[in-house]
Design an enzyme around this catalytic site. Sequence first.
Site, PDB file in Angstrom:
ATOM      1  N   ASP A   1      38.162  59.717  -2.459  1.00 53.18           N
ATOM      2  CA  ASP A   1      37.696  58.347  -2.700  1.00 53.18           C
ATOM      3  C   ASP A   1      36.924  57.816  -1.511  1.00 53.18           C
ATOM      4  O   ASP A   1      37.477  57.618  -0.428  1.00 53.18           O
ATOM      5  CB  ASP A   1      38.896  57.436  -2.981  1.00 53.18           C
ATOM      6  CG  ASP A   1      39.399  57.593  -4.399  1.00 53.18           C
ATOM      7  OD1 ASP A   1      38.569  57.510  -5.329  1.00 53.18           O
ATOM      8  OD2 ASP A   1      40.609  57.799  -4.581  1.00 53.18           O
TER       9      ASP A   1
ATOM     10  N   MET B   1      34.803  54.769   0.016  1.00 53.29           N
ATOM     11  CA  MET B   1      34.581  53.322  -0.150  1.00 53.29           C
ATOM     12  C   MET B   1      33.742  52.799   0.997  1.00 53.29           C
ATOM     13  O   MET B   1      34.041  53.083   2.168  1.00 53.29           O
ATOM     14  CB  MET B   1      35.923  52.603  -0.169  1.00 53.29           C
ATOM     15  CG  MET B   1      36.842  53.085  -1.272  1.00 53.29           C
ATOM     16  SD  MET B   1      38.424  52.238  -1.179  1.00 53.29           S
ATOM     17  CE  MET B   1      39.232  52.926  -2.614  1.00 53.29           C
TER      18      MET B   1
ATOM     19  N   HIS C   1      34.326  60.733  -5.310  1.00 47.74           N
ATOM     20  CA  HIS C   1      34.099  59.490  -6.054  1.00 47.74           C
ATOM     21  C   HIS C   1      33.469  58.481  -5.099  1.00 47.74           C
ATOM     22  O   HIS C   1      34.144  57.941  -4.225  1.00 47.74           O
ATOM     23  CB  HIS C   1      35.468  59.015  -6.591  1.00 47.74           C
ATOM     24  CG  HIS C   1      35.419  57.702  -7.309  1.00 47.74           C
ATOM     25  ND1 HIS C   1      36.568  56.995  -7.619  1.00 47.74           N
ATOM     26  CD2 HIS C   1      34.391  56.979  -7.791  1.00 47.74           C
ATOM     27  CE1 HIS C   1      36.232  55.886  -8.251  1.00 47.74           C
ATOM     28  NE2 HIS C   1      34.917  55.834  -8.363  1.00 47.74           N
TER      29      HIS C   1
ATOM     30  N   PHE D   1      41.290  49.936  -4.316  1.00 47.38           N
ATOM     31  CA  PHE D   1      42.627  50.102  -3.752  1.00 47.38           C
ATOM     32  C   PHE D   1      43.457  51.055  -4.597  1.00 47.38           C
ATOM     33  O   PHE D   1      43.306  51.090  -5.828  1.00 47.38           O
ATOM     34  CB  PHE D   1      43.353  48.744  -3.695  1.00 47.38           C
ATOM     35  CG  PHE D   1      42.599  47.727  -2.890  1.00 47.38           C
ATOM     36  CD1 PHE D   1      42.778  47.643  -1.510  1.00 47.38           C
ATOM     37  CD2 PHE D   1      41.696  46.874  -3.507  1.00 47.38           C
ATOM     38  CE1 PHE D   1      42.052  46.724  -0.767  1.00 47.38           C
ATOM     39  CE2 PHE D   1      40.967  45.954  -2.767  1.00 47.38           C
ATOM     40  CZ  PHE D   1      41.143  45.872  -1.385  1.00 47.38           C
ATOM     41  N   GLY D   2      44.333  51.795  -3.954  1.00 45.91           N
ATOM     42  CA  GLY D   2      45.290  52.618  -4.670  1.00 45.91           C
ATOM     43  C   GLY D   2      46.492  51.773  -5.070  1.00 45.91           C
ATOM     44  O   GLY D   2      46.609  50.618  -4.659  1.00 45.91           O
ATOM     45  N   GLY D   3      47.352  52.348  -5.901  1.00 48.15           N
ATOM     46  CA  GLY D   3      48.620  51.702  -6.224  1.00 48.15           C
ATOM     47  C   GLY D   3      48.546  50.528  -7.180  1.00 48.15           C
ATOM     48  O   GLY D   3      49.476  49.726  -7.253  1.00 48.15           O
TER      49      GLY D   3
ATOM     50  N   ASP E   1      41.044  57.235 -13.725  1.00 54.06           N
ATOM     51  CA  ASP E   1      41.379  57.047 -12.313  1.00 54.06           C
ATOM     52  C   ASP E   1      41.968  55.654 -12.119  1.00 54.06           C
ATOM     53  O   ASP E   1      41.280  54.657 -12.337  1.00 54.06           O
ATOM     54  CB  ASP E   1      40.080  57.219 -11.502  1.00 54.06           C
ATOM     55  CG  ASP E   1      40.287  57.101 -10.004  1.00 54.06           C
ATOM     56  OD1 ASP E   1      41.439  56.987  -9.553  1.00 54.06           O
ATOM     57  OD2 ASP E   1      39.267  57.144  -9.284  1.00 54.06           O
TER      58      ASP E   1
ATOM     59  N   SER F   1      49.030  57.526  -5.853  1.00 54.35           N
ATOM     60  CA  SER F   1      50.414  57.152  -5.558  1.00 54.35           C
ATOM     61  C   SER F   1      51.430  58.032  -6.263  1.00 54.35           C
ATOM     62  O   SER F   1      52.454  58.393  -5.670  1.00 54.35           O
ATOM     63  CB  SER F   1      50.664  55.699  -5.979  1.00 54.35           C
ATOM     64  OG  SER F   1      49.616  54.885  -5.569  1.00 54.35           O
TER      65      SER F   1
END
Length: 226
Positions: free
Chosen positions: A43, A45, A74, A150-152, A182, A205
């Site tokens: 990822d 960003m 990505h 953001f993850g999670g 995703d 996660s």
Amino acid sequence: MTTIDPGPPGALRIAPSILAADFGELAARVHEVDAETDWLHVDVMDGHFVPNVSIGPPVVHSLRAYSTRFFDCHLMMTEPGRYLQAFKNAGANGCTVHVEVGGTKTLIDDARALGLRVGLAANPDTPFERVAPFLGDIDLLLLMTVFPGFGGQSFMADVMPKVVSARHEVDQQELALDIEVDGGIDLRTAPIAVEAGANVLVAGSAIFAAREPLVAARALREAARS
Ligand code: DX5
Ligand code: ZN
């Protein structure tokens, strides 16, 4: 350089997202899940397209020595075209750009010319009609199941009708295309996404925050098959 086989289009693939791993131990964490990893999801960003900043080509380059897997990058970037060459040089196998940034045809052509596998991503609120014209030109359609950055975050089930539409088109036109989801993918949501038509499951996660990431990745694959 030997080419890394991405596998047959449409086959189930588990793609751990390194965003959820401890960056201080990235090589070890990547190695740890290798046996249950089809693709490694990277990822990127830029702090513009999304409010967060993550990693870039140097990290891809460093990780390349620790993994034999397909690197699925990505690019959550406003200007991904400026960096495609750098990602290719660093060892990326596929690069996915967002349709929302525009210039899509040129980006697809440029990525293809570099020998990258080409992906196109759409945010949860971007309609299928935005990506539909490009289906014949890409290898991967990434339908975000959270807003990127953001993850999670929690899986957005209301994206599933778009996955169903995409799978319908892919089957109808007999396209050699992967459909990736995703965001918020875990044991509960993986079967929902696969049922809708997704075949590449990105999970951050659910894998790297688990006590035993390898076991978690294996469980995710089993859940997706059920
Ligand atoms: C979101 C990223 C995702 C994210 C997934 O901007 O594109 O790949 O890391 O993380 P989880 O699986 O934790 O939702
Ligand atoms: Zn991602």
